[in-house]
Enzyme design. Structure first.
Site, PDB file in Angstrom:
ATOM      1  N   GLY A  44       0.853  -1.205  -0.024  1.00 48.56           N
ATOM      2  CA  GLY A  44      -0.098  -0.017   0.066  1.00 48.56           C
ATOM      3  C   GLY A  44       0.973   1.188   0.104  1.00 48.56           C
ATOM      4  N   CYS A  45       1.770   1.313   0.887  1.00 48.09           N
ATOM      5  CA  CYS A  45       2.900   2.494   0.899  1.00 48.09           C
ATOM      6  C   CYS A  45       3.479   2.743  -0.319  1.00 48.09           C
ATOM      7  CB  CYS A  45       3.551   2.241   1.981  1.00 48.09           C
ATOM      8  SG  CYS A  45       2.807   2.060   3.692  1.00 48.09           S
TER       9      CYS A  45
END
Length: 154
Positions: A44-45
């Site tokens: 996600g990051c």
């Protein structure tokens, strides 16, 4: 002291990649996006960073600088930034000073385990240093486009 919507953001100084020291008051005259994310090199990051990277020229055209923040070290940040060719700096906040300033340290649950961690959040500070918009509990998909719309509306 934590930031409040429609209020000036108290000045802060933080260490970032490329031997940069970020001081908020020195950025007056530019819009500032600060996005907090849990950890470098996680799916996600990484996707969020790539989205900010892919729209970087649009943000620049709108007089806006971007900073990513997590608790990772400068060394880890430097590798993460290089690996994904991020054109913006990443701020290292191992002591959670900035995280607490923006109130993004929250109780999280993962596979039944509870721990304190960074809640994915983005903050938009206008050219006068006022917090004009915040996004908390961010879902990555479509988020950067939404932030860009808000910047263009300033």
């Amino acid at each position: 002291m934590t930031v409040e919507l429609n209020q000036p953001v108290p000045d802060f100084t933080a260490e970032a990649t490329s031997d940069v020291t970020v001081t908020l008051t020195e950025l007056k005259g530019k819009n500032v996006i600060i996005y907090f994310y849990p950890k470098d090199n996680t799916p996600g990051c990484t996707n969020e960073g790539k989205d900010f990277r892919d729209f970087y020229t649009d943000f620049s055209a709108a007089n806006t600088v971007i900073f990513g923040v997590s608790r990772d070290s400068i060394r880890v940040h430097t590798n993460f930034k290089a690996k994904h060719e991020f054109p913006f700096e990443l701020i290292s906040d191992p002591e959670e000073t900035l995280c607490r300033h923006f109130d993004v340290i929250k109780l999280k649950k993962n596979y039944g385990r509870e721990y304190m961690g960074i809640e994915r959040s983005t903050f938009l500070i206008n050219a006068e240093g006022v917090l004009v918009q915040e996004w908390r509990k961010v879902k990555v998909k479509g988020h950067v486009e939404e932030v860009l719309e808000a910047v263009r509306a300033l």
